[in-house]
Scaffold this motif. Structure first.
Motif, mmCIF file in Angstrom:
data_model
loop_
_atom_site.group_PDB
_atom_site.id
_atom_site.type_symbol
_atom_site.label_atom_id
_atom_site.label_comp_id
_atom_site.label_asym_id
_atom_site.label_seq_id
_atom_site.Cartn_x
_atom_site.Cartn_y
_atom_site.Cartn_z
ATOM 1 N N GLN A 32 0.789 -1.223 0.000
ATOM 2 C CA GLN A 32 0.000 0.000 0.000
ATOM 3 C C GLN A 32 0.828 1.284 0.000
ATOM 4 O OE1 GLN A 32 -3.449 1.985 2.692
ATOM 5 N NE2 GLN A 32 -3.208 -0.179 2.856
ATOM 6 N N GLU A 33 1.832 1.353 0.868
ATOM 7 C CA GLU A 33 2.631 2.585 0.968
ATOM 8 C C GLU A 33 3.352 2.907 -0.336
ATOM 9 O OE1 GLU A 33 2.392 4.857 3.344
ATOM 10 O OE2 GLU A 33 0.880 3.504 4.132
ATOM 11 N N PHE B 73 2.415 1.786 -3.333
ATOM 12 C CA PHE B 73 1.358 2.003 -4.320
ATOM 13 C C PHE B 73 0.865 3.452 -4.264
ATOM 14 C CE2 PHE B 73 -2.970 1.544 -6.046
ATOM 15 C CZ PHE B 73 -2.775 0.675 -7.104
ATOM 16 N N LYS B 74 0.767 4.012 -3.061
ATOM 17 C CA LYS B 74 0.259 5.378 -2.863
ATOM 18 C C LYS B 74 1.181 6.453 -3.424
ATOM 19 C CE LYS B 74 -2.087 4.930 1.599
ATOM 20 N NZ LYS B 74 -2.020 5.372 2.998
ATOM 21 N N LYS B 75 2.474 6.189 -3.468
ATOM 22 C CA LYS B 75 3.470 7.218 -3.771
ATOM 23 C C LYS B 75 3.225 7.993 -5.058
ATOM 24 C CE LYS B 75 7.406 5.241 -1.338
ATOM 25 N NZ LYS B 75 8.710 4.593 -1.512
ATOM 26 N N ASP B 76 2.991 7.306 -6.158
ATOM 27 C CA ASP B 76 2.944 7.972 -7.467
ATOM 28 C C ASP B 76 1.574 7.979 -8.121
ATOM 29 O OD1 ASP B 76 5.711 8.569 -7.513
ATOM 30 O OD2 ASP B 76 6.159 6.504 -8.064
ATOM 31 N N LEU B 77 0.511 7.947 -7.360
ATOM 32 C CA LEU B 77 -0.825 7.816 -7.942
ATOM 33 C C LEU B 77 -1.174 8.917 -8.939
ATOM 34 C CD1 LEU B 77 -3.042 6.477 -5.015
ATOM 35 C CD2 LEU B 77 -2.035 5.244 -6.940
ATOM 36 N N ARG B 78 -0.583 10.084 -8.789
ATOM 37 C CA ARG B 78 -0.892 11.180 -9.715
ATOM 38 C C ARG B 78 -0.171 11.052 -11.053
ATOM 39 N NH1 ARG B 78 -1.085 15.665 -5.202
ATOM 40 N NH2 ARG B 78 -3.308 15.554 -4.776
ATOM 41 N N ARG B 79 0.845 10.205 -11.109
ATOM 42 C CA ARG B 79 1.652 10.073 -12.335
ATOM 43 C C ARG B 79 1.375 8.784 -13.111
ATOM 44 N NH1 ARG B 79 6.612 10.788 -9.064
ATOM 45 N NH2 ARG B 79 6.489 12.896 -8.311
ATOM 46 N N VAL B 80 0.372 8.032 -12.689
ATOM 47 C CA VAL B 80 0.119 6.727 -13.304
ATOM 48 C C VAL B 80 -1.311 6.640 -13.827
ATOM 49 C CG1 VAL B 80 1.781 5.634 -11.743
ATOM 50 C CG2 VAL B 80 -0.653 5.572 -11.174
ATOM 51 N N TRP C 226 -7.150 -1.486 1.933
ATOM 52 C CA TRP C 226 -6.754 -0.091 1.712
ATOM 53 C C TRP C 226 -7.124 0.784 2.898
ATOM 54 C CZ3 TRP C 226 -3.742 2.310 -1.665
ATOM 55 C CH2 TRP C 226 -3.862 3.682 -1.865
ATOM 56 N N THR C 227 -6.180 1.590 3.358
ATOM 57 C CA THR C 227 -6.449 2.511 4.462
ATOM 58 C C THR C 227 -6.353 3.968 4.022
ATOM 59 O OG1 THR C 227 -4.132 2.449 5.163
ATOM 60 C CG2 THR C 227 -5.652 0.885 6.217
ATOM 61 N N GLY C 228 -6.059 4.191 2.737
ATOM 62 C CA GLY C 228 -5.952 5.548 2.209
ATOM 63 C C GLY C 228 -7.319 6.161 1.928
ATOM 64 N N LYS C 229 -7.297 7.333 1.296
ATOM 65 C CA LYS C 229 -8.540 8.046 0.997
ATOM 66 C C LYS C 229 -9.371 7.289 -0.031
ATOM 67 C CE LYS C 229 -6.918 12.668 2.010
ATOM 68 N NZ LYS C 229 -6.683 14.020 1.515
ATOM 69 N N ILE C 230 -10.674 7.344 0.186
ATOM 70 C CA ILE C 230 -11.645 6.693 -0.697
ATOM 71 C C ILE C 230 -12.643 7.750 -1.153
ATOM 72 C CG2 ILE C 230 -13.585 5.043 -0.753
ATOM 73 C CD1 ILE C 230 -11.032 3.540 -0.597
#
Length: 128
Positions: free
Chosen positions: A34-35, A37-44, A119-123
């Motif tokens: 998860q950590e 995976f979260k890093k580059d979400l805006r570039r993928v 997933w514990t990130g924003k939904i």
């Protein structure tokens, strides 16, 4: 004695097939914790493989919904020059989609390890 040798050889062949098939699956798509995976979400290109209803109930912000049922018809809309991040409920569909992408010539294919169920990130959802 010959029967046991045949059974042993058959068992070895089955084990080799299973191991090689698992290795092939791992080469198609790299599972990211998860950590990472979260890093580059805006570039993928972030793709949610679940059905529309589950996607609308809650998905990772920025994700595009391409249900697995339609994936083979719509995967050509994905760019080959940008990484593809896949996720589903538990990770099984991502492996299948990753194999399809690999066969079609895509190279940077990643999946969310264990899927969105952990997933514990924003939904984002319709209700929020």
């Amino acid at each position: 004695m010959d029967t046991w040798l045949i059974i042993l050889l058959a068992a070895v062949v089955v084990i080799l097939i299973l191991v090689l098939n698992g290795y092939r699956n791992m080469k198609s798509v790299k599972a990211l914790p998860q950590e990472e995976f979260k890093k580059d979400l805006r570039r993928v290109q972030l793709i949610d493989l679940r059905e529309k209803e589950k996607y609308e109930y809650g998905h990772i912000m920025g994700a595009r919904n391409i249900p697995m049922m339609n994936f083979s018809m719509k995967m050509n809309s994905l760019r080959k020059d940008k990484p593809i991040y896949l996720y589903d409920q538990n990770g099984r569909l991502s492996i299948r989609a990753g194999r399809m992408l690999k066969k079609a010539g895509y190279t940077e294919i990643y999946m969310l390890k264990n899927g969105i169920s952990k997933w514990t990130g924003k939904i984002k959802s319709k209700n929020r």
